[in-house]
Design an enzyme around this catalytic site. Sequence first.
Site, PDB file in Angstrom:
ATOM      1  N   SER A 115      31.845 -24.381  82.370  1.00  0.00           N
ATOM      2  CA  SER A 115      32.869 -25.137  83.075  1.00  0.00           C
ATOM      3  C   SER A 115      32.721 -25.035  84.593  1.00  0.00           C
ATOM      4  O   SER A 115      31.790 -25.577  85.162  1.00  0.00           O
ATOM      5  CB  SER A 115      34.250 -24.646  82.611  1.00  0.00           C
ATOM      6  N   ASP A 131      21.613 -29.651  92.680  1.00  0.00           N
ATOM      7  CA  ASP A 131      21.348 -31.058  93.014  1.00  0.00           C
ATOM      8  C   ASP A 131      21.124 -31.262  94.506  1.00  0.00           C
ATOM      9  O   ASP A 131      20.375 -32.149  94.911  1.00  0.00           O
ATOM     10  CB  ASP A 131      22.505 -31.935  92.546  1.00  0.00           C
ATOM     11  N   LYS A 171      29.935 -27.007  78.969  1.00  0.00           N
ATOM     12  CA  LYS A 171      31.297 -27.554  78.894  1.00  0.00           C
ATOM     13  C   LYS A 171      31.512 -28.466  80.100  1.00  0.00           C
ATOM     14  O   LYS A 171      31.781 -28.006  81.196  1.00  0.00           O
ATOM     15  CB  LYS A 171      32.349 -26.451  78.885  1.00  0.00           C
TER      16      LYS A 171
END
Length: 446
Positions: free
Chosen positions: A299, A310, A324
């Site tokens: 999460s 990224d 998740k």
Amino acid sequence: MKKFLMAATVGVLTGTLLTTQVAAPLLAQEASKSSNVYEQLDLFGDIFERIRAQYVEEVDTKDLIEAAINGMLTSLDPHSSYLSPDDAENMQVQTRGEFGGLGIEVTQEDGFVKVVSPMDGTPADQAGIEAGDFITHVDGESVLGLTLDEAVDLMRGPVGSEIVITVVREGTPEPFDVSIIRDTIKLTAVRARTEQNAVVLRVTTFNDQTYANLASSLAEKVEELGGEDKVSGIVLDLRNNPGGLLTQAIKVSDAFLDKGEIVSTRGRNPQDGERFNATEGDLANGKPIVVLINGGSASASEIVAGALQDHHRAIVVGTKSFGKGSVQTVMPLRGNGAMRLTTSRYYTPSGRSIQALGVSPDIVVEQPRRNPVSEEDENAASPPSRSEADLRGRLNNDSLSEDEIKQIEQDRARAEAAAKLREEDYQLAYAIDILRGLAVMGGSQN
């Protein structure tokens, strides 16, 4: 003119006729749907009344309705559920960082309770519970067929009381019992330490304290090392971090990013989507970062790891995270209860959803399982090493100054500390090695 008016009138009538022909079936469809919904609600009412009147024992209507509501929510996905007034209060306490229990984050899979991760320093962690373990019984009672909340209720109890859970673990041929003493769980959101010239920030959860703890801990350790110039980099350890508050995940990501998207959420309706961007300011001042993750990182942990990955702000090391990728909204209900409902999926800056896929590390590094051996076997396997320095009558090295000898001794001590760390925590040692390599490539002398 009369012809023109007649044509216009025909056009209007034709348009009205076409609208009626299209709209009538749509209205009929909507009416049919509403009728079906009311029929199903009537069916629910009939069943409820029959249970209340004819079940073999008298039932508590409040419990019956709550069970029906929870069944409706849990049929959607593993993370949607009904929270009774007590459960809703407990959840609020957990986000503040202190609560009673075993100290494990769990989900449900194949009808059994699956451990997402044990929390650092808690009774479950000290008892050896691992991420990925399945809990099949609690005090001899099977959890198969129970909802997740019912299974969690079984594991709750007074502080100081004993609980025995039956665990199935991959690679272990037989289930085994683990005895745990319940305790008050006081979570320190961030623990910091230094390893060589690196600052290691161990983030255990994302609660109200996380960002503040992280910022103060980092500043303290940088000062302890003698200032930013002495710091080779930062290890952000998110292993076995089950997640928590989305707002805190955004703040922690923003702590190391100057600009760009951190995460976006997309719900059922496109207009409900949100995008969260970084603001100027990097607590690390551009120092290299390594993020550690594993199968217990879930999460909010995955939001941070995905954002820094990224943006190429960090190297992600370890094993694939939990996966998740959904966001739950807690909605207060009458009677002080609440509904936890999955309302959106989140996406990393590159637009990828990690739901059920997880974040894949840039460098896969498994944590070797310890195979304890007797001291006698260990000595037999690793005979003591000898070098020129151990030989009697060796020549002394007279080409080195005292400062050079001191530096060599410091390097040796650092290498021995690194070797010890590698035995204790191979993944962390690997992360420290990466930071040292980046420092050397960058021309640093740390």
